[in-house]
Design a protein around this motif. Sequence first.
Motif, PDB file in Angstrom:
ATOM      1  N   MET A   1       0.841  -1.189   0.000  1.00 22.64           N
ATOM      2  CA  MET A   1       0.000   0.000   0.000  1.00 22.64           C
ATOM      3  C   MET A   1       0.879   1.242   0.000  1.00 22.64           C
ATOM      4  O   MET A   1       1.925   1.265   0.631  1.00 22.64           O
ATOM      5  N   SER A   2       0.460   2.279  -0.716  1.00 22.16           N
ATOM      6  CA  SER A   2       1.256   3.489  -0.825  1.00 22.16           C
ATOM      7  C   SER A   2       1.413   4.167   0.528  1.00 22.16           C
ATOM      8  O   SER A   2       0.517   4.120   1.374  1.00 22.16           O
ATOM      9  N   ARG A   3       2.545   4.801   0.700  1.00 27.01           N
ATOM     10  CA  ARG A   3       2.802   5.518   1.939  1.00 27.01           C
ATOM     11  C   ARG A   3       1.908   6.748   2.003  1.00 27.01           C
ATOM     12  O   ARG A   3       1.795   7.498   1.039  1.00 27.01           O
ATOM     13  N   PRO A   4       1.247   6.987   3.146  1.00 21.38           N
ATOM     14  CA  PRO A   4       0.377   8.164   3.242  1.00 21.38           C
ATOM     15  C   PRO A   4       1.169   9.458   3.347  1.00 21.38           C
ATOM     16  O   PRO A   4       2.313   9.474   3.798  1.00 21.38           O
ATOM     17  N   ASN A   5       0.535  10.548   2.920  1.00 23.35           N
ATOM     18  CA  ASN A   5       1.093  11.877   3.146  1.00 23.35           C
ATOM     19  C   ASN A   5       0.829  12.259   4.593  1.00 23.35           C
ATOM     20  O   ASN A   5      -0.327  12.338   5.027  1.00 23.35           O
ATOM     21  N   ILE A   6       1.880  12.485   5.346  1.00 19.19           N
ATOM     22  CA  ILE A   6       1.755  12.791   6.770  1.00 19.19           C
ATOM     23  C   ILE A   6       2.171  14.236   7.020  1.00 19.19           C
ATOM     24  O   ILE A   6       3.284  14.644   6.672  1.00 19.19           O
ATOM     25  N   ALA A   7       1.276  14.982   7.626  1.00 18.55           N
ATOM     26  CA  ALA A   7       1.570  16.353   8.019  1.00 18.55           C
ATOM     27  C   ALA A   7       1.811  16.396   9.520  1.00 18.55           C
ATOM     28  O   ALA A   7       1.011  15.862  10.290  1.00 18.55           O
ATOM     29  N   LEU A   8       2.895  17.010   9.926  1.00 14.11           N
ATOM     30  CA  LEU A   8       3.174  17.254  11.339  1.00 14.11           C
ATOM     31  C   LEU A   8       2.930  18.736  11.581  1.00 14.11           C
ATOM     32  O   LEU A   8       3.714  19.585  11.162  1.00 14.11           O
ATOM     33  N   ILE A   9       1.803  19.028  12.211  1.00 12.24           N
ATOM     34  CA  ILE A   9       1.377  20.412  12.414  1.00 12.24           C
ATOM     35  C   ILE A   9       1.582  20.750  13.889  1.00 12.24           C
ATOM     36  O   ILE A   9       0.932  20.177  14.771  1.00 12.24           O
ATOM     37  N   ALA A  10       2.508  21.655  14.168  1.00 17.28           N
ATOM     38  CA  ALA A  10       2.879  21.992  15.540  1.00 17.28           C
ATOM     39  C   ALA A  10       3.199  23.479  15.624  1.00 17.28           C
ATOM     40  O   ALA A  10       3.348  24.168  14.605  1.00 17.28           O
ATOM     41  N   ASP A  11       3.311  23.960  16.838  1.00 13.96           N
ATOM     42  CA  ASP A  11       3.637  25.361  17.075  1.00 13.96           C
ATOM     43  C   ASP A  11       5.131  25.472  17.372  1.00 13.96           C
ATOM     44  O   ASP A  11       5.583  25.042  18.433  1.00 13.96           O
ATOM     45  N   PRO A  12       5.914  26.043  16.465  1.00 17.83           N
ATOM     46  CA  PRO A  12       7.363  26.099  16.674  1.00 17.83           C
ATOM     47  C   PRO A  12       7.797  27.038  17.797  1.00 17.83           C
ATOM     48  O   PRO A  12       8.968  27.017  18.187  1.00 17.83           O
ATOM     49  N   SER A  13       6.862  27.822  18.330  1.00 18.66           N
ATOM     50  CA  SER A  13       7.221  28.684  19.455  1.00 18.66           C
ATOM     51  C   SER A  13       7.289  27.910  20.770  1.00 18.66           C
ATOM     52  O   SER A  13       7.808  28.409  21.768  1.00 18.66           O
TER      53      SER A  13
END
Length: 325
Positions: A1-13
Amino acid sequence: MSRPNIALIADPSSPEGCREYLAEAVELLTGAPPVRVDSRHFATGGSGRCAPDGGRLRLQVPEERLDFVPDVVLLYEIPPHRRRDLAAFQELLESHDVVTLAAGPEAWRTATEKNLTVARFERDGVAQMETVVLSDPALAEAAEAFERLGGDTWARPVVGTGGDDTFHVTTPGQLAEATAYYAGHGTDWMLSRDAGNVTPDGLRHQFRVFVLGEQVVHAREHLQPEPDTPCNTCRGATPVHIDPADLPPRLAELAVAATASVGLPFAGVDLAPENGGVVFEVNVQPAFVDGAVEVAKVAVPYVQAHLDAFDLAGGGSPRGLTASA
């Protein structure tokens, strides 16, 4: 199965650095890094855009040349005072079938605003120390609560992080200082009866239990040499890692019950065995410590749970991805 697109959404502050642990876990499990996104773009008033895309959700941040449709979103390391501004974004993720364990805004709010946590625990019978919620009280009102709680209490803000603005209050003078402090900061606060969670050799202690679904995946005991200081590692407490099998069963049961009570699929629960076992709070996005230990024991299972959910949903073909280097 194809690798999913993973978003890591975080606050860099945020100074905690959990995003680095999660990025490492993603690469260990998939062989590729996640797409990193500043969460502030998708908070109220942010420059990020969300657009429907074939029943999915396309995320766009023009100034960063970022334009893609995520299959999986890791939404983590959001400071407590910024979580409400992401409520609409959480609802969009849910309505467009994006795989995420970010739960919904109600669960985040219930765990973040500790007065709501206290009320939820009362409703569900989750053991906690007696607590009084105060909103700009006169000193006489605070004093009445202080006396009712036995004159040995902890004061903490309704919304806080890392044990900041938390005080051990044992005298009328300390109570007056705490009352003035919270009034000066315009914040509601709480007084809780001290749990007596001090070891025979004088160390304040508590447990941090990581719950994923209905399973304890990791635990640690925090030992604080300053008994008047919160048991957070960022405040000087030493963490001692504990295998889930070695955690007292009562604490494991309490941690799972507390997590379910506030409605989270993943949490870090702070609790103590004294008084029959009591919960202090449920952390929406508990901080990781000790490098490789908690990458393996917490970050990897957390990311794997997202990948399992993606597979359970049927997976999918890779989505278009454009991001600046």
